[in-house]
Scaffold this active site. Structure first.
Site, short mmCIF file in Angstrom:
data_model
loop_
_atom_site.label_atom_id
_atom_site.label_comp_id
_atom_site.label_asym_id
_atom_site.label_seq_id
_atom_site.Cartn_x
_atom_site.Cartn_y
_atom_site.Cartn_z
CG ASN A 41 -28.47 0.61 37.82
OD1 ASN A 41 -29.58 1.09 38.08
ND2 ASN A 41 -27.63 1.22 36.99
CB ILE A 42 -26.14 -0.53 43.81
CG1 ILE A 42 -27.63 -0.53 44.20
CG2 ILE A 42 -25.29 0.21 44.85
CD1 ILE A 42 -27.95 -1.29 45.46
CD GLU A 43 -23.50 3.04 37.72
OE1 GLU A 43 -22.98 4.17 37.86
OE2 GLU A 43 -24.01 2.64 36.64
CB CYS A 52 -27.34 -5.69 36.95
SG CYS A 52 -25.97 -5.55 35.81
CD GLU A 54 -31.17 -6.78 34.88
OE1 GLU A 54 -30.59 -5.94 35.61
OE2 GLU A 54 -31.01 -6.84 33.66
CB CYS A 85 -25.43 -7.47 31.51
SG CYS A 85 -25.34 -8.17 33.17
CB CYS A 88 -28.52 -10.09 34.65
SG CYS A 88 -27.94 -8.80 35.77
N1 THU Z 1 -27.19 -2.55 34.26
C1 THU Z 1 -28.24 -3.18 34.88
O1 THU Z 1 -28.65 -2.78 35.98
N2 THU Z 1 -28.81 -4.24 34.26
C2 THU Z 1 -28.41 -4.73 33.05
O2 THU Z 1 -28.86 -5.79 32.65
C3 THU Z 1 -27.47 -3.97 32.24
C4 THU Z 1 -26.65 -2.98 32.98
C5 THU Z 1 -26.56 -1.42 34.93
C6 THU Z 1 -25.18 -1.69 35.42
C7 THU Z 1 -24.59 -0.29 35.43
O3 THU Z 1 -24.92 0.32 36.64
C8 THU Z 1 -25.31 0.42 34.31
O4 THU Z 1 -26.46 -0.34 34.02
C9 THU Z 1 -24.50 0.61 33.04
O5 THU Z 1 -23.95 -0.59 32.63
#
Ligand code: THU
Length: 132
Positions: A41-43, A52, A54, A85, A88
């Site tokens: 994941n990259i915020e 996310c 995935e 989520c 995804c």
């Molecule tokens: N996140 C994912 O990478 N995959 C998911 O299916 C659920 C959420 C990440 C997004 C965000 O960076 C962090 O988790 C919190 O939501």
């Protein structure tokens, strides 16, 4: 192969850019060709731009080769196997509808699903009709 895909997801999870949530996720995708793609994941400081793990892995696969995605692994430091989520889940249905999706935590919990298990009665491209 399942162990290798989990190891790849665990390894790429360490690269997560998750300074806002501090929740790191790793994913790996296996294509029919045998190639493995990984994603974390990259915020963003503009939170809604976050992507996310995935989707990073799936988009990397799609942008590199036209080979069916057959398996997807996801891992996070959750109590139970991580739950993807909704966004995804839709992308998995759009681009990897026949894939096996294997969800993990770091303690060995594992759950396996199909794309339709994860998102029943989903929106499909064949539902796209256009008003004249
Ligand atoms: N996140 C994912 O990478 N995959 C998911 O299916 C659920 C959420 C990440 C997004 C965000 O960076 C962090 O988790 C919190 O939501």
């Amino acid at each position: 192969m399942k162990k290798k895909l989990l190891d790849c997801a665990i390894e790429t999870r360490k690269k997560a850019e998750a300074k806002y949530s501090n929740f790191k996720v790793g994913a790996s995708v296996l294509c029919k060709s045998g190639t493995i793609y990984t994603g974390c994941n990259i915020e963003s400081s503009s939170y809604g731009l976050t992507i996310c793990a995935e989707r990073v892995a799936i988009f990397k696969a799609l942008s590199e080769e036209k080979s069916e995605i057959v398996e997807i692994h996801v891992v996070a430091n959750t109590k139970e196997a991580v739950s993807p989520c909704g966004a995804c889940r839709q992308i998995i249905l759009d681009y990897a509808q026949n894939a096996v999706i294997v969800l993990h935590n770091l303690e060995g919990a594992v759950k396996q699903f199909s794309a339709t298990d994860l998102l029943p009665y989903h929106f499909k491209d064949k539902d796209l009709t256009y008003d004249k």
